[in-house]
Design an enzyme around this catalytic site. Structure first.
Site, short mmCIF file in Angstrom:
data_model
loop_
_atom_site.label_atom_id
_atom_site.label_comp_id
_atom_site.label_asym_id
_atom_site.label_seq_id
_atom_site.Cartn_x
_atom_site.Cartn_y
_atom_site.Cartn_z
N ASP A 7 0.51 -3.05 -7.12
CA ASP A 7 -0.26 -2.20 -6.22
C ASP A 7 0.25 -2.51 -4.82
O ASP A 7 -0.14 -3.50 -4.21
CB ASP A 7 -1.75 -2.52 -6.34
CG ASP A 7 -2.60 -1.65 -5.44
OD1 ASP A 7 -2.24 -0.48 -5.21
OD2 ASP A 7 -3.64 -2.13 -4.95
N GLU A 68 2.36 1.73 -8.14
CA GLU A 68 1.51 2.86 -7.76
C GLU A 68 2.30 3.77 -6.83
O GLU A 68 2.89 3.33 -5.85
CB GLU A 68 0.24 2.37 -7.07
CG GLU A 68 -0.71 3.54 -6.75
CD GLU A 68 -2.03 3.07 -6.19
OE1 GLU A 68 -2.94 2.80 -6.98
OE2 GLU A 68 -2.12 2.95 -4.95
N ASP A 141 -7.08 -5.12 -5.15
CA ASP A 141 -5.63 -4.93 -5.29
C ASP A 141 -5.11 -5.60 -6.56
O ASP A 141 -4.22 -5.08 -7.23
CB ASP A 141 -4.89 -5.51 -4.07
CG ASP A 141 -5.49 -5.04 -2.77
OD1 ASP A 141 -5.09 -3.98 -2.29
OD2 ASP A 141 -6.39 -5.73 -2.26
#
Length: 194
Positions: A7, A68, A141
């Site tokens: 992430d 991501e 996260d």
């Protein structure tokens, strides 16, 4: 298959490693966050994230990296930092010959919770349940990185089947076109002889 989920972020870059087994069986291997001080210069921050990601790659030996996909936000500075971290991680993976998969936030949310509009709390709750964790990963996260890895493990087989089907369809179309062209040539030759 072992997946490193990332992430991306400059201040907090979530990292999660998940092993996939048969079907939808998944097991958490490691979870954490690479942090950099906002007061540091950008090159220094990117270097620090890169060092931590490389350490994780060396330690956990993933077979694929799921990142991501950066999406538009109102804060352009945040988007730029996220995109830069994504690029650094993709480069590190490429240098090791690891495939990289990008997943949108809505793809990850839908895979984990069944809804592409799930909030961070719902994603964290579902990741905790899916992976059988004793406690929810923190910060968000870290949970998001695990969610990315799980999403990839669950979506990759279908994506591979679709890619194989598309390749087969393209091959069939090429063969069909070649047969049509050969038939047209035969007809033209026959017409020319008359």
């Amino acid at each position: 298959m072992r997946v490193l989920g990332v992430d991306p972020g400059l201040t907090r870059c979530g990292l999660g490693v998940v092993d996939g087994g048969r079907g939808r069986s998944v097991t958490a291997v490691a979870v954490g966050v690479a942090r950099t001080p906002p007061a540091d210069e950008l090159p220094s921050r990117l270097s620090a994230v890169a060092d931590e990601v490389e350490r994780w790659m060396d330690l956990h030996r993933p077979e694929v990296v799921a990142i991501e996909r950066v999406f538009s936000q109102h804060n352009v500075r945040t988007v730029m930092g996220t995109a830069q971290v994504s690029g650094v991680v993709a480069l590190l993976a490429a240098r090791r010959g690891l495939p990289v998969a990008f997943h949108t936030p809505s793809e990850v949310k839908a895979a984990i919770s069944g809804s592409g509009r799930a909030d961070k709390k719902q994603v964290t709750t579902m990741v905790t349940k899916i992976l059988g964790l004793a406690a929810a990963p923190k910060p968000a996260d870290a949970a998001d990185a695990l969610a990315l890895a799980v999403c990839h493990l669950w979506r990759a087989p279908m994506a591979n089947r679709l890619a194989q089907a598309e390749a087969r369809a393209a091959e069939l179309a090429r063969t069909h076109r070649a047969r049509l062209e050969a038939a047209a040539k035969t007809i033209r030759r026959g017409d020319a002889r008359r």
